[in-house]
Design an enzyme around this catalytic site. Structure first.
Site, PDB file in Angstrom:
ATOM      1  CB  ALA A  65     -31.992  16.844   3.215  1.00 21.42           C
ATOM      2  N   GLY A 110     -27.191  18.855   1.977  1.00 21.68           N
ATOM      3  CA  GLY A 110     -26.625  18.588   3.166  1.00 21.68           C
ATOM      4  C   GLY A 110     -25.347  17.843   3.499  1.00 21.68           C
ATOM      5  CD  GLU A 113     -26.326  22.604   3.630  1.00 24.23           C
ATOM      6  OE1 GLU A 113     -27.131  21.695   3.581  1.00 24.23           O
ATOM      7  OE2 GLU A 113     -26.790  23.972   4.101  1.00 24.23           O
ATOM      8  CD  GLU A 133     -28.964  22.785  -0.569  1.00 20.96           C
ATOM      9  OE1 GLU A 133     -28.275  23.244  -1.630  1.00 20.96           O
ATOM     10  OE2 GLU A 133     -28.490  22.159   0.398  1.00 20.96           O
TER      11      GLU A 133
HETATM   12  N1  DAK Z   1     -32.939  11.892  -1.362  1.00 18.19           N
HETATM   13  C1  DAK Z   1     -33.498  10.679  -1.290  1.00 18.19           C
HETATM   14  N2  DAK Z   1     -33.299   9.706  -2.372  1.00 18.19           N
HETATM   15  C2  DAK Z   1     -32.215  10.276  -2.921  1.00 18.19           C
HETATM   16  C3  DAK Z   1     -31.230  11.167  -2.852  1.00 18.19           C
HETATM   17  C4  DAK Z   1     -31.680  12.340  -2.011  1.00 18.19           C
HETATM   18  N3  DAK Z   1     -31.219  13.299  -1.735  1.00 18.19           N
HETATM   19  N4  DAK Z   1     -30.164  11.183  -3.580  1.00 18.19           N
HETATM   20  C5  DAK Z   1     -30.578   9.999  -4.383  1.00 18.19           C
HETATM   21  N5  DAK Z   1     -31.476   9.056  -3.862  1.00 18.19           N
HETATM   22  C6  DAK Z   1     -31.620   7.942  -4.165  1.00 18.19           C
HETATM   23  C7  DAK Z   1     -32.456   7.860  -5.759  1.00 18.19           C
HETATM   24  O1  DAK Z   1     -33.834   8.465  -5.592  1.00 18.19           O
HETATM   25  C8  DAK Z   1     -32.505   6.662  -6.213  1.00 18.19           C
HETATM   26  O2  DAK Z   1     -33.378   5.694  -5.467  1.00 18.19           O
HETATM   27  P1  DAK Z   1     -34.094   4.552  -6.207  1.00 18.19           P
HETATM   28  O3  DAK Z   1     -34.525   5.350  -7.808  1.00 18.19           O
HETATM   29  O4  DAK Z   1     -33.053   3.639  -6.635  1.00 18.19           O
HETATM   30  O5  DAK Z   1     -35.274   4.136  -5.181  1.00 18.19           O
HETATM   31  C9  DAK Z   1     -31.287   6.101  -5.581  1.00 18.19           C
HETATM   32  O6  DAK Z   1     -30.823   7.079  -4.479  1.00 18.19           O
HETATM   33  C10 DAK Z   1     -29.876   6.191  -6.479  1.00 18.19           C
HETATM   34  O7  DAK Z   1     -29.780   7.515  -6.917  1.00 18.19           O
HETATM   35  P2  DAK Z   1     -29.944   7.682  -8.550  1.00 18.19           P
HETATM   36  O8  DAK Z   1     -30.327   6.545  -9.252  1.00 18.19           O
HETATM   37  O9  DAK Z   1     -30.242   9.218  -8.879  1.00 18.19           O
HETATM   38  O10 DAK Z   1     -28.246   7.855  -8.887  1.00 18.19           O
HETATM   39  P3  DAK Z   1     -27.220   8.363  -9.772  1.00 18.19           P
HETATM   40  O11 DAK Z   1     -25.886   7.903  -9.796  1.00 18.19           O
HETATM   41  O12 DAK Z   1     -27.919   8.396 -11.191  1.00 18.19           O
HETATM   42  O13 DAK Z   1     -27.410  10.032  -9.437  1.00 18.19           O
HETATM   43  C11 DAK Z   1     -27.029  11.725  -7.805  1.00 18.19           C
HETATM   44  C12 DAK Z   1     -26.709  10.289  -8.385  1.00 18.19           C
HETATM   45  C13 DAK Z   1     -26.690  11.768  -6.466  1.00 18.19           C
HETATM   46  C14 DAK Z   1     -26.423  12.714  -8.759  1.00 18.19           C
HETATM   47  C15 DAK Z   1     -28.335  11.927  -7.999  1.00 18.19           C
HETATM   48  O14 DAK Z   1     -29.078  10.886  -7.236  1.00 18.19           O
HETATM   49  C16 DAK Z   1     -29.120  13.287  -7.304  1.00 18.19           C
HETATM   50  O15 DAK Z   1     -29.143  14.094  -7.827  1.00 18.19           O
HETATM   51  N6  DAK Z   1     -29.506  12.959  -5.956  1.00 18.19           N
HETATM   52  C17 DAK Z   1     -30.174  14.303  -5.264  1.00 18.19           C
HETATM   53  C18 DAK Z   1     -29.280  15.146  -5.069  1.00 18.19           C
HETATM   54  C19 DAK Z   1     -30.046  16.451  -4.348  1.00 18.19           C
HETATM   55  O16 DAK Z   1     -30.724  17.178  -4.930  1.00 18.19           O
HETATM   56  N7  DAK Z   1     -29.820  16.190  -2.742  1.00 18.19           N
HETATM   57  C20 DAK Z   1     -30.643  17.324  -1.871  1.00 18.19           C
HETATM   58  C21 DAK Z   1     -29.936  18.335  -1.886  1.00 18.19           C
HETATM   59  S1  DAK Z   1     -31.165  19.312  -0.798  1.00 18.19           S
HETATM   60  C22 DAK Z   1     -33.476  21.765   5.644  1.00 18.19           C
HETATM   61  C23 DAK Z   1     -32.159  22.118   5.603  1.00 18.19           C
HETATM   62  C24 DAK Z   1     -31.279  21.412   4.714  1.00 18.19           C
HETATM   63  C25 DAK Z   1     -31.858  20.708   3.895  1.00 18.19           C
HETATM   64  C26 DAK Z   1     -33.125  20.509   3.850  1.00 18.19           C
HETATM   65  C27 DAK Z   1     -34.022  20.796   4.768  1.00 18.19           C
HETATM   66  N8  DAK Z   1     -34.167  22.401   6.713  1.00 18.19           N
HETATM   67  C28 DAK Z   1     -34.058  23.691   6.901  1.00 18.19           C
HETATM   68  C29 DAK Z   1     -35.458  21.760   7.042  1.00 18.19           C
HETATM   69  C30 DAK Z   1     -30.987  20.131   2.876  1.00 18.19           C
HETATM   70  C31 DAK Z   1     -31.434  19.997   1.722  1.00 18.19           C
HETATM   71  C32 DAK Z   1     -30.686  19.111   0.435  1.00 18.19           C
HETATM   72  O17 DAK Z   1     -29.499  18.631   0.897  1.00 18.19           O
END
Ligand code: DAK
Length: 257
Positions: A65, A110, A113, A133
Site C-alpha cells: 500500500a 498489499g 496480498e 506491516e
Molecule cells: N509506498 C509509497 N512509496 C513507495 C513504496 C510504498 N509502499 N514503496 C516504494 N516507494 C517509493 C519510494 O519511496 C521511492 O520513492 P522516491 O524516494 O523515489 O520518491 C521509490 O518508490 C523507489 O523506492 P526505493 O528507492 O526505496 O527503491 P529500492 O529499490 O531501494 O527499495 C523496496 C525497494 C520495495 C524494498 C522499498 O522501496 C521498500 O521497502 N518499500 C516499502 C515496502 C513496504 O513497506 N510496503 C508497504 C507494506 S504495508 C490497509 C490494509 C492493508 C494495507 C494498508 C492499509 N487498511 C486496512 C487500511 C497494506 C499495507 C502495506 O502494504
C-alpha cells in the site's frame, strides 16, 4: 482508460498491470478503486477467458500500500480503505475465470496480498515476497493474516508476518506461496502456457471447481463434501459434460466452443 493501470485483452486473456512507476506500483486508494472497476470490466466481458495480474516496469509487482497516503489517514479512513480494498480483492477471487499473478519483482504487503487473491502465482527469479506491516505499526489488512495462513499454513504465515522477513522466489516456491518460478523473460509466456492448459477444459466445470475450492476452504470437511456433491450433480446437467465424455469415447479432443 485507467490512470493507474494498464489493461489489455488479447486472445481471450486480459492483463491488468498496476502502473505507478514513481512508487514501485504501490497501491493508493485511487489505484484500488480503478482496480475494482477493471475487475468489473473483466467480469462483464464474455470474450475474456482468463486474467493475468502483474506490475508494470522491470522491478516491482506491487510494493504494498502507498505509505505516503496511509501516513495521513485517520483510523476511520484506514477502516474505509480496508473495506474498499477487501471488497475488490474478494471480487477478484470470486471471478469464475482462472486468474494468475505474474509476480515480476517486489510483492510486499498489499502486493503479496494481491498475488494471494489470484488462483495461481508464478514468479520471476527476481521476485521478493514479504509482509512488512507490523514493522510499520499496522497489520496486514488486505487479507494477509487470513489468506497467507490458508496458503502456507499457520506456522509459516506467523513467521513471515511477525518477523517481516523478505523471501525470494525460490523460497516462496519451497513453502508453497508460488506455484512456479521462471526467468523474467519467460514469465508472461509461462503464465499463458498454464492458462492454455486450463482453457482446454470445460469452462463451466473450471468455474465450479474453483468455486468449490474457495467456498470449501471456509467449511468443515462434511459440509465441504456436501457442497462438492451438489456441484458435481450440476455438472452432469451440462452440454459440456456430454461433449467431454463423448469426445473421450470417440478418441478425439473435446471441443468446448
Ligand atoms: N509506498 C509509497 N512509496 C513507495 C513504496 C510504498 N509502499 N514503496 C516504494 N516507494 C517509493 C519510494 O519511496 C521511492 O520513492 P522516491 O524516494 O523515489 O520518491 C521509490 O518508490 C523507489 O523506492 P526505493 O528507492 O526505496 O527503491 P529500492 O529499490 O531501494 O527499495 C523496496 C525497494 C520495495 C524494498 C522499498 O522501496 C521498500 O521497502 N518499500 C516499502 C515496502 C513496504 O513497506 N510496503 C508497504 C507494506 S504495508 C490497509 C490494509 C492493508 C494495507 C494498508 C492499509 N487498511 C486496512 C487500511 C497494506 C499495507 C502495506 O502494504
Amino acid at each position: 482508460m485507467y490512470e493507474h493501470l494498464l489493461y489489455e485483452v488479447a486472445d481471450g486473456i486480459a492483463t491488468i498491470s498496476i502502473n505507478n512507476p514513481k512508487s514501485l506500483n504501490a497501491l493508493d486508494p485511487a489505484t484500488i478503486e480503478e482496480f475494482g472497476a477493471c475487475i468489473d470490466e473483466v467480469a462483464k466481458d464474455k470474450a475474456v477467458k482468463a486474467l493475468i495480474v502483474t506490475g508494470a516496469g522491470p522491478k516491482s509487482f506491487v510494493a504494498g500500500a502507498d505509505i505516503s497516503k496511509m501516513v495521513l489517514m485517520s483510523a476511520e479512513e484506514g477502516a474505509r480503505f480496508a473495506a474498499l480494498a477487501d471488497g475488490f480483492f474478494s471480487k477478484l477471487e470470486a471471478l469464475p475465470i482462472v486468474t494468475i499473478a505474474a509476480v515480476n519483482g517486489y510483492a510486499l504487503g498489499g502486493g503479496c496480498e494481491l498475488a494471494m487473491a489470484c488462483d495461481i502465482r508464478i514468479a520471476s527469479e527476481n521476485a521478493i515476497f514479504g509482509q512488512p506491516e507490523v514493522g510499520l505499526g499496522i497489520i496486514p489488512g488486505f487479507g494477509g493474516t487470513q489468506r497467507l495462513a490458508r496458503l502456507i499454513g499457520k506456522g509459516r504465515a506467523k513467521e513471515l508476518i511477525l518477523t517481516t522477513d523478505r523471501i525470494d522466489a525460490n523460497e516462496a516456491y519451497r513453502i508453497g506461496l508460488v506455484n512456479k518460478v521462471t526467468s523474467k523473460e519467460e514469465l508472461i509466456d509461462t503464465c499463458k502456457a498454464m492458462i492454455g492448459r486450463v482453457l482446454k477444459n470445460g469452462p463451466f466445470a473450471v468455474a465450479v471447481a474453483k468455486s468449490c475450492i474457495e467456498s470449501g476452504m471456509d467449511m468443515d470437511l462434511k459440509n465441504g463434501l456436501k457442497l462438492e456433491a451438489d456441484a458435481f450433480g450440476l455438472t452432469f446437467a451440462t452440454e459440456e459434460k456430454k461433449e467431454g465424455m463423448t469426445a473421450f469415447l470417440e478418441k478425439r479432443k473435446a471441443n468446448f466452443g
